[in-house]
Design a protein around this motif. Structure first.
Motif, PDB file in Angstrom:
ATOM      1  N   THR A 120       0.860  -1.195   0.000  1.00 27.44           N
ATOM      2  CA  THR A 120       0.000   0.000   0.000  1.00 27.44           C
ATOM      3  C   THR A 120       0.891   1.238   0.000  1.00 27.44           C
ATOM      4  O   THR A 120       1.568   1.511   0.998  1.00 27.44           O
ATOM      5  N   ARG A 138     -11.989  -4.224  -2.626  1.00 29.65           N
ATOM      6  CA  ARG A 138     -13.194  -4.297  -1.786  1.00 29.65           C
ATOM      7  C   ARG A 138     -14.287  -3.414  -2.369  1.00 29.65           C
ATOM      8  O   ARG A 138     -15.458  -3.786  -2.376  1.00 29.65           O
ATOM      9  N   ARG A 148     -13.319 -11.519  10.257  1.00 33.78           N
ATOM     10  CA  ARG A 148     -11.997 -11.876  10.781  1.00 33.78           C
ATOM     11  C   ARG A 148     -12.124 -12.665  12.084  1.00 33.78           C
ATOM     12  O   ARG A 148     -12.381 -12.090  13.149  1.00 33.78           O
ATOM     13  N   ARG A 163     -16.208  -6.513  10.232  1.00 32.22           N
ATOM     14  CA  ARG A 163     -15.745  -5.154   9.939  1.00 32.22           C
ATOM     15  C   ARG A 163     -16.420  -4.670   8.667  1.00 32.22           C
ATOM     16  O   ARG A 163     -16.295  -5.318   7.626  1.00 32.22           O
ATOM     17  N   TYR A 170     -12.780   4.821   4.998  1.00 32.58           N
ATOM     18  CA  TYR A 170     -12.108   4.284   3.813  1.00 32.58           C
ATOM     19  C   TYR A 170     -12.823   4.643   2.502  1.00 32.58           C
ATOM     20  O   TYR A 170     -12.210   4.599   1.439  1.00 32.58           O
ATOM     21  N   ASP A 278     -10.378  -2.358  11.334  1.00 29.75           N
ATOM     22  CA  ASP A 278      -8.997  -2.530  10.867  1.00 29.75           C
ATOM     23  C   ASP A 278      -8.056  -2.584  12.059  1.00 29.75           C
ATOM     24  O   ASP A 278      -7.242  -3.504  12.192  1.00 29.75           O
TER      25      ASP A 278
HETATM   26  C1  IPM Z   1      -6.132  -4.760   6.309  1.00 32.18           C
HETATM   27  C2  IPM Z   1      -4.999  -3.880   5.892  1.00 32.18           C
HETATM   28  C3  IPM Z   1      -5.492  -2.897   4.824  1.00 32.18           C
HETATM   29  C4  IPM Z   1      -6.570  -2.054   5.442  1.00 32.18           C
HETATM   30  C5  IPM Z   1      -4.371  -2.034   4.234  1.00 32.18           C
HETATM   31  C6  IPM Z   1      -3.286  -2.874   3.637  1.00 32.18           C
HETATM   32  C7  IPM Z   1      -4.906  -1.046   3.231  1.00 32.18           C
HETATM   33  O1  IPM Z   1      -4.456  -3.215   6.988  1.00 32.18           O
HETATM   34  O2  IPM Z   1      -6.654  -5.496   5.461  1.00 32.18           O
HETATM   35  O3  IPM Z   1      -6.481  -4.742   7.482  1.00 32.18           O
HETATM   36  O4  IPM Z   1      -6.288  -0.984   6.031  1.00 32.18           O
HETATM   37  O5  IPM Z   1      -7.723  -2.441   5.349  1.00 32.18           O
END
Ligand code: IPM
Ligand code: MG
Length: 389
Positions: A120, A138, A148, A163, A170, A278
């Motif tokens: 990233t 996504r 998760r 999540r 985001y 996250d």
């Molecule tokens: C995750 C990662 C990603 C996110 C990054 C790599 C953009 O930390 O999948 O948790 O922030 O979602």
């Protein structure tokens, strides 16, 4: 505010564009209510993207284990593996896109995707500061739920995090506005359908798996509009699940409670907006042995993508340690993939083999360096254990 008139107008113009894009998205997600039942498809195409850094090493290890487990289904044509090249930082930088068009077209021909971690970019990197490939995938495939699991039986931990995966901080994370040299503004998005669908999935999961508690985690006391809306929708949905105890937490105290040995066993299912999900899932994975041990499912109505929760570990590659990378995160992702496409017995078997290799028997140990075994050796150990079950 005459002095800032031009800056305000320029920013308002950009904001207007963001609102148009988001309202179009709202219309789109409101219209797409049908979910694919992957288990009932005649044929399932599994796309495999290696990614960057340690990604190709751990993804290849997981692909081999999966292909081995699905060899009969591959032979009969029910399952097809399709390696998709090109989701590399070099290609993304050259095309100036988080996912190059040809790669995206290939991804859309698959039903599910096994994806290695991707680099990233951030300001100051040798790469252009383009959007993360994870975040872009996504959004492009509308993978609204990031599921998760974290499980540490000897500590009594059995958590599943839901999540939200396409909204929150985001949604327009790479489209914030520098209004002036002195003022930067980002945006947080909450939509009704975006929240309802993640909440629905979490409550349905809890009901189907006999989990009698769901915890909603926000910071609605401060982020009143978007977190407030998220919380209200989750609470309304909770009323449809009277057999489940629903409680609400603020993210700061929840982060602390996960460390509280007396309280943390009580938690089961969590629903969180994107950014909190996250952060807290990295913390949660630490109890299980670190982010290298945690897989995740990105679930949408049409597609699903399975990946590690961690990044591409460029430092390991730079120090020549890529071959010692831990494949367990991708193997845990493979467990979730098998379950999602209807092979629950195989998913359970792989999960069992991983528990034996990671926590019980520990004949080989991964340390990330030459003090432990290599990624391939560990994957072979998992396969050997699978064959003995
Ligand atoms: C995750 C990662 C990603 C996110 C990054 C790599 C953009 O930390 O999948 O948790 O922030 O979602
Ligand atoms: Mg993360």
């Amino acid at each position: 505010m005459e002095k800032y008139k031009e800056q305000i107008e320029a920013a308002a113009e950009k904001f207007k564009k963001l609102l148009e894009e988001q309202l179009e998205r709202v219309d789109r997600i409101n219209a797409s209510k049908e979910s694919t039942d992957f288990a009932s498809l005649d044929k399932i195409v599994i796309g495999v993207c290696g990614g960057d850094g340690i990604g190709p090493t751990i993804t290849e290890a997981a692909r081999k284990v999966l292909e081995d487990m699905l060899c009969k289904e591959v032979a009969s044509g029910r399952v097809q593996f399709k390696v998709i090249e090109g989701l590399t930082i070099e290609n993304r930088a050259a095309s100036g896109k988080a996912i190059p068009d040809d790669v995206l077209a290939e991804l859309k021909k698959c039903n599910v995707i096994l994806k290695g971690p991707t680099t990233t970019p951030r300001a100051g990197d040798p790469w252009p500061n383009i959007e993360s490939a994870n975040v872009a995938m996504r959004k492009e495939l509308d993978l609204y739920a990031n599921v998760r699991p974290v499980c540490v039986p000897e500590k009594g931990i059995d958590w599943t995090f839901f999540r939200e995966n396409t909204e929150g901080s985001y949604a327009v994370g790479s489209k914030g506005i520098h209004v002036s040299d002195d003022l930067g503004v980002d945006f947080v998005i909450t939509t009704t359908e975006g929240t309802s669908r993640i909440a629905r999935l979490a409550f349905e999961y809890a009901r189907a798996n006999g989990k009698d508690r769901v915890s909603i985690v926000t910071k609605a006391n401060v982020i009143k509009t978007t977190d407030g809306k998220f919380l209200r929708i989750c609470e309304e949905m909770a009323e449809e699940y009277p057999e489940i105890t629903t409680d609400e937490w603020f993210i700061d105290i929840m982060t602390a409670k996960l460390v509280d040995e007396k309280r943390r066993r009580d938690f089961k299912v969590f629903i969180l907006p994107n950014l909190y999900g996250d952060i807290i899932t990295d913390e949660a994975a630490e109890f299980q042995g670190g982010v290298g041990t945690a897989g995740s499912a990105n679930i949408g109505k049409k597609y699903a993508m399975f990946e590690a929760i961690h990044g591409s570990a460029p430092r390991m590659v730079k120090e020549g340690r890529a071959k010692y990378a831990d494949p367990c995160s991708m193997l845990r992702a493979a467990v979730l993939l098998l379950s999602h496409i209807g092979y629950q017995d195989k998913a359970d078997k792989l999960a069992r083999a991983l528990d034996i290799c990671m926590f019980e028997e520990k004949k080989l140990v991964i340390t990330g360096r030459d003090t432990g075994c290599t990624c391939d050796e560990f994957a072979a150990y998992v396969t050997e254990t699978l064959n003995s079950l």
